[in-house]
Design an enzyme around this catalytic site. Structure first.
Site, PDB file in Angstrom:
ATOM      1  N   GLY A  10      66.851  28.483  -9.321  1.00  0.00           N
ATOM      2  CA  GLY A  10      66.159  28.762  -8.067  1.00  0.00           C
ATOM      3  C   GLY A  10      65.933  27.491  -7.248  1.00  0.00           C
ATOM      4  O   GLY A  10      66.391  26.413  -7.624  1.00  0.00           O
ATOM      5  N   GLN A  11      65.217  27.641  -6.152  1.00  0.00           N
ATOM      6  CA  GLN A  11      64.962  26.486  -5.272  1.00  0.00           C
ATOM      7  C   GLN A  11      64.220  25.362  -6.012  1.00  0.00           C
ATOM      8  O   GLN A  11      64.663  24.211  -6.030  1.00  0.00           O
ATOM      9  CB  GLN A  11      64.077  26.898  -4.094  1.00  0.00           C
ATOM     10  CG  GLN A  11      64.661  27.885  -3.136  1.00  0.00           C
ATOM     11  CD  GLN A  11      63.782  27.986  -1.889  1.00  0.00           C
ATOM     12  OE1 GLN A  11      63.913  27.181  -0.966  1.00  0.00           O
ATOM     13  NE2 GLN A  11      62.892  28.952  -1.850  1.00  0.00           N
ATOM     14  N   TYR A  60      60.030  36.479  -9.743  1.00  0.00           N
ATOM     15  CA  TYR A  60      60.551  37.530  -8.883  1.00  0.00           C
ATOM     16  C   TYR A  60      59.990  37.197  -7.506  1.00  0.00           C
ATOM     17  O   TYR A  60      58.783  37.310  -7.281  1.00  0.00           O
ATOM     18  CB  TYR A  60      60.048  38.884  -9.382  1.00  0.00           C
ATOM     19  CG  TYR A  60      60.533  40.078  -8.582  1.00  0.00           C
ATOM     20  CD1 TYR A  60      61.404  41.004  -9.143  1.00  0.00           C
ATOM     21  CD2 TYR A  60      60.099  40.292  -7.273  1.00  0.00           C
ATOM     22  CE1 TYR A  60      61.836  42.111  -8.422  1.00  0.00           C
ATOM     23  CE2 TYR A  60      60.534  41.389  -6.547  1.00  0.00           C
ATOM     24  CZ  TYR A  60      61.403  42.290  -7.123  1.00  0.00           C
ATOM     25  OH  TYR A  60      61.833  43.381  -6.404  1.00  0.00           O
ATOM     26  N   THR A  61      60.843  36.744  -6.573  1.00  0.00           N
ATOM     27  CA  THR A  61      60.332  36.200  -5.297  1.00  0.00           C
ATOM     28  C   THR A  61      60.659  37.072  -4.083  1.00  0.00           C
ATOM     29  O   THR A  61      60.393  36.659  -2.957  1.00  0.00           O
ATOM     30  CB  THR A  61      60.877  34.775  -5.062  1.00  0.00           C
ATOM     31  OG1 THR A  61      62.300  34.813  -5.158  1.00  0.00           O
ATOM     32  CG2 THR A  61      60.310  33.782  -6.041  1.00  0.00           C
ATOM     33  N   THR A 100      51.199  30.922  -6.009  1.00  0.00           N
ATOM     34  CA  THR A 100      51.407  31.131  -4.575  1.00  0.00           C
ATOM     35  C   THR A 100      50.115  31.317  -3.790  1.00  0.00           C
ATOM     36  O   THR A 100      49.107  31.787  -4.341  1.00  0.00           O
ATOM     37  CB  THR A 100      52.296  32.384  -4.395  1.00  0.00           C
ATOM     38  OG1 THR A 100      52.354  32.724  -3.016  1.00  0.00           O
ATOM     39  CG2 THR A 100      51.753  33.590  -5.149  1.00  0.00           C
ATOM     40  N   TYR A 124      53.664  41.524  -4.862  1.00  0.00           N
ATOM     41  CA  TYR A 124      54.064  40.176  -5.300  1.00  0.00           C
ATOM     42  C   TYR A 124      52.816  39.348  -5.628  1.00  0.00           C
ATOM     43  O   TYR A 124      52.735  38.727  -6.687  1.00  0.00           O
ATOM     44  CB  TYR A 124      54.887  39.518  -4.191  1.00  0.00           C
ATOM     45  CG  TYR A 124      55.144  38.046  -4.382  1.00  0.00           C
ATOM     46  CD1 TYR A 124      56.074  37.594  -5.317  1.00  0.00           C
ATOM     47  CD2 TYR A 124      54.471  37.093  -3.618  1.00  0.00           C
ATOM     48  CE1 TYR A 124      56.318  36.230  -5.488  1.00  0.00           C
ATOM     49  CE2 TYR A 124      54.715  35.732  -3.780  1.00  0.00           C
ATOM     50  CZ  TYR A 124      55.631  35.312  -4.712  1.00  0.00           C
ATOM     51  OH  TYR A 124      55.872  33.967  -4.874  1.00  0.00           O
ATOM     52  N   LYS A 128      51.656  37.772  -9.238  1.00  0.00           N
ATOM     53  CA  LYS A 128      51.482  36.321  -9.438  1.00  0.00           C
ATOM     54  C   LYS A 128      50.068  36.012  -9.944  1.00  0.00           C
ATOM     55  O   LYS A 128      49.886  35.141 -10.799  1.00  0.00           O
ATOM     56  CB  LYS A 128      51.761  35.568  -8.134  1.00  0.00           C
ATOM     57  CG  LYS A 128      53.210  35.606  -7.650  1.00  0.00           C
ATOM     58  CD  LYS A 128      54.192  34.889  -8.569  1.00  0.00           C
ATOM     59  CE  LYS A 128      54.012  33.398  -8.593  1.00  0.00           C
ATOM     60  NZ  LYS A 128      55.071  32.739  -9.407  1.00  0.00           N
TER      61      LYS A 128
HETATM   62  N1  LIG Z   1      59.780  30.880  -2.151  1.00  0.00           N
HETATM   63  C1  LIG Z   1      58.557  30.736  -1.653  1.00  0.00           C
HETATM   64  O1  LIG Z   1      58.368  30.714  -0.423  1.00  0.00           O
HETATM   65  C2  LIG Z   1      57.387  30.546  -2.569  1.00  0.00           C
HETATM   66  C3  LIG Z   1      56.097  30.433  -2.020  1.00  0.00           C
HETATM   67  C4  LIG Z   1      55.019  30.225  -2.878  1.00  0.00           C
HETATM   68  C5  LIG Z   1      55.217  30.146  -4.254  1.00  0.00           C
HETATM   69  N2  LIG Z   1      56.480  30.289  -4.744  1.00  0.00           N
HETATM   70  C6  LIG Z   1      56.653  30.215  -6.195  1.00  0.00           C
HETATM   71  O2  LIG Z   1      57.441  29.090  -6.484  1.00  0.00           O
HETATM   72  C7  LIG Z   1      58.189  29.324  -7.683  1.00  0.00           C
HETATM   73  C8  LIG Z   1      59.634  28.981  -7.460  1.00  0.00           C
HETATM   74  O3  LIG Z   1      60.119  29.799  -6.411  1.00  0.00           O
HETATM   75  P1  LIG Z   1      61.522  29.555  -5.723  1.00  0.00           P
HETATM   76  O4  LIG Z   1      61.304  29.520  -4.267  1.00  0.00           O
HETATM   77  O5  LIG Z   1      62.229  28.435  -6.412  1.00  0.00           O
HETATM   78  O6  LIG Z   1      62.200  30.964  -6.093  1.00  0.00           O
HETATM   79  P2  LIG Z   1      63.734  31.353  -6.219  1.00  0.00           P
HETATM   80  O7  LIG Z   1      64.577  30.388  -5.458  1.00  0.00           O
HETATM   81  O8  LIG Z   1      63.787  32.803  -5.893  1.00  0.00           O
HETATM   82  O9  LIG Z   1      64.017  31.124  -7.759  1.00  0.00           O
HETATM   83  C9  LIG Z   1      63.460  31.949  -8.734  1.00  0.00           C
HETATM   84  C10 LIG Z   1      64.400  31.893  -9.920  1.00  0.00           C
HETATM   85  O10 LIG Z   1      63.830  32.703 -10.944  1.00  0.00           O
HETATM   86  C11 LIG Z   1      64.901  33.373 -11.579  1.00  0.00           C
HETATM   87  N3  LIG Z   1      64.447  34.572 -12.266  1.00  0.00           N
HETATM   88  C12 LIG Z   1      64.182  35.805 -11.744  1.00  0.00           C
HETATM   89  N4  LIG Z   1      63.839  36.653 -12.720  1.00  0.00           N
HETATM   90  C13 LIG Z   1      63.918  35.952 -13.885  1.00  0.00           C
HETATM   91  C14 LIG Z   1      63.696  36.282 -15.230  1.00  0.00           C
HETATM   92  N5  LIG Z   1      63.329  37.512 -15.605  1.00  0.00           N
HETATM   93  N6  LIG Z   1      63.866  35.311 -16.165  1.00  0.00           N
HETATM   94  C15 LIG Z   1      64.235  34.075 -15.815  1.00  0.00           C
HETATM   95  N7  LIG Z   1      64.467  33.696 -14.554  1.00  0.00           N
HETATM   96  C16 LIG Z   1      64.298  34.636 -13.592  1.00  0.00           C
HETATM   97  C17 LIG Z   1      65.869  33.712 -10.467  1.00  0.00           C
HETATM   98  O11 LIG Z   1      67.151  33.931 -11.016  1.00  0.00           O
HETATM   99  P3  LIG Z   1      68.103  35.084 -10.421  1.00  0.00           P
HETATM  100  O12 LIG Z   1      68.360  34.683  -9.006  1.00  0.00           O
HETATM  101  O13 LIG Z   1      69.280  35.026 -11.323  1.00  0.00           O
HETATM  102  O14 LIG Z   1      67.317  36.360 -10.507  1.00  0.00           O
HETATM  103  C18 LIG Z   1      65.797  32.455  -9.609  1.00  0.00           C
HETATM  104  O15 LIG Z   1      66.785  31.526  -9.976  1.00  0.00           O
HETATM  105  C19 LIG Z   1      57.936  30.780  -8.046  1.00  0.00           C
HETATM  106  O16 LIG Z   1      56.941  30.833  -9.021  1.00  0.00           O
HETATM  107  C20 LIG Z   1      57.413  31.391  -6.764  1.00  0.00           C
HETATM  108  O17 LIG Z   1      56.582  32.492  -7.019  1.00  0.00           O
HETATM  109  C21 LIG Z   1      57.573  30.463  -3.946  1.00  0.00           C
END
Ligand SMILES: NC(=O)c1ccc[n+]([C@@H]2O[C@H](COP(=O)([O-])OP(=O)(O)OC[C@H]3O[C@@H](n4cnc5c(N)ncnc54)[C@H](OP(=O)(O)O)[C@@H]3O)[C@@H](O)[C@H]2O)c1
Length: 295
Positions: A10-11, A60-61, A100, A124, A128
């Protein structure tokens, strides 16, 4: 020191792997290598690999899709933290986790501190929040870093969406009445590694476990964020024109999931405890656009 990163594709997972310090022997597992919602797989993997530290970047984002898939979102964002916490506690490894701003209602008028009452408005956010509680219950040695509006050159995010729409349309309507802090994924990774370094250096002494807030500054609306994206992208030649960005209200842009109107995080605790400063998201945006341009 062996560090296990889950959700590594992920990111934030990618930024963690790319920004890993020399002292870390990183084992980066994507969702296909370790499904964090599979309790047995989590338990077996952690006892086999025996990391000294676990950083969970899996989640799960898909905020809107979660409204229709609350159970699955809850398994990954909620229950999985109990599995990770229990398995990590068994091998004596702390867990660093990312949460989050969406755990809050968004009805506040001042930045949210860590002890503010949560009140998620979406599936969501509920998942979380459940994950935070699961982790706190299952593993005493944990850090929960709440962040917001994450972006990077990698994966799907608001910056990538705006660049695509900016190429397709001369005029865009973007919500201006939601306020928050855009946060570069590489800054989140750097903050997590800095925390890991503090823990590593201080092993044996008492580390300040718990919840911390970390987001970019200055406060912005999605409209302000979009305008800055277009201005910087145009300056770099990524876009040949700057689309007009019309400010609209949340009511004019209905989505399946309700988002907090005010999701500004107070990041003072992280600064006071670990001297970790809020990043300026506009500088982070420059890095991301440079990376996109160079790709
Ligand atoms: N994005 C935002 O704006 C935001 C804002 C606030 C907080 N956050 C938090 O920041 C953290 C990182 O988010 P991010 O932006 O990096 O999200 P992301 O780019 O969507 O990455 C999440 C990763 O988790 C993987 N994943 C999903 N289900 C999984 C499972 N059952 N087991 C193992 N891996 C799994 C996904 O893989 P697949 O793609 O293969 O499913 C993806 O690579 C998360 O905790 C998110 O809640 C994000």
């Amino acid at each position: 020191m062996r560090v296990l990163i889950t959700g590594a594709a992920g990111q934030v997972g990618t930024a963690l792997t790319q920004g890993a310090p020399d002292w870390a022997e990183v084992i980066a597992l994507g969702s296909h290598q370790l499904d964090v919602s599979d309790e047995a797989a989590v338990s077996t993997t952690l006892s086999r690999l025996k990391p000294r530290l676990v950083i969970n970047a899996a989640a799960y984002t898909a905020v809107d899709r979660a409204e229709a898939e609350e159970q699955r979102a809850g398994e990954i964002n909620g229950l999985a933290l109990g599995y990770l916490g229990a398995a990590a506690a068994r091998i004596g490894a702390p867990v660093f986790h990312i949460s989050t701003d969406y755990v809050f209602s968004g009805y506040a008028t001042e930045p949210y501190v860590e002890i503010a009452q949560p009140g998620p408005r979406s599936a969501y956010g509920r998942g979380k929040l459940a994950g935070e509680l699961q982790l706190a219950r299952s593993c005493r040695e944990h850090v929960i870093l709440r962040t917001s509006w994450v972006f990077s050159a990698h994966g799907s995010n608001f910056v990538k969406t705006m660049l695509r729409l900016g190429r397709e349309r001369p005029e865009l309507r973007v919500v201006a009445d939601q306020l928050g802090g855009p946060t570069p994924a590489d800054s989140i990774a750097a903050a997590l590694w800095q925390l890991a370094q503090c823990w590593r250096q201080g092993e044996g002494s008492e580390f300040q476990w718990g919840i911390y807030h970390f987001s970019g500054s200055p406060i912005s609306s999605w409209h302000g964020f979009a305008s800055e994206i277009f201005s910087q992208a145009y300056a770099r030649g990524i876009l040949s024109t700057v689309p007009e960005v019309l400010a609209i209200t949340t009511a004019e842009f209905p989505t399946p999931a309700e988002r907090p109107a005010y999701s500004v995080l107070d990041c003072t605790k992280l600064k006071d405890t670990f001297a970790i400063e809020q990043p300026d998201w506009r500088t982070g945006l420059s890095r991301v656009l440079d990376e996109i341009k160079g790709a």
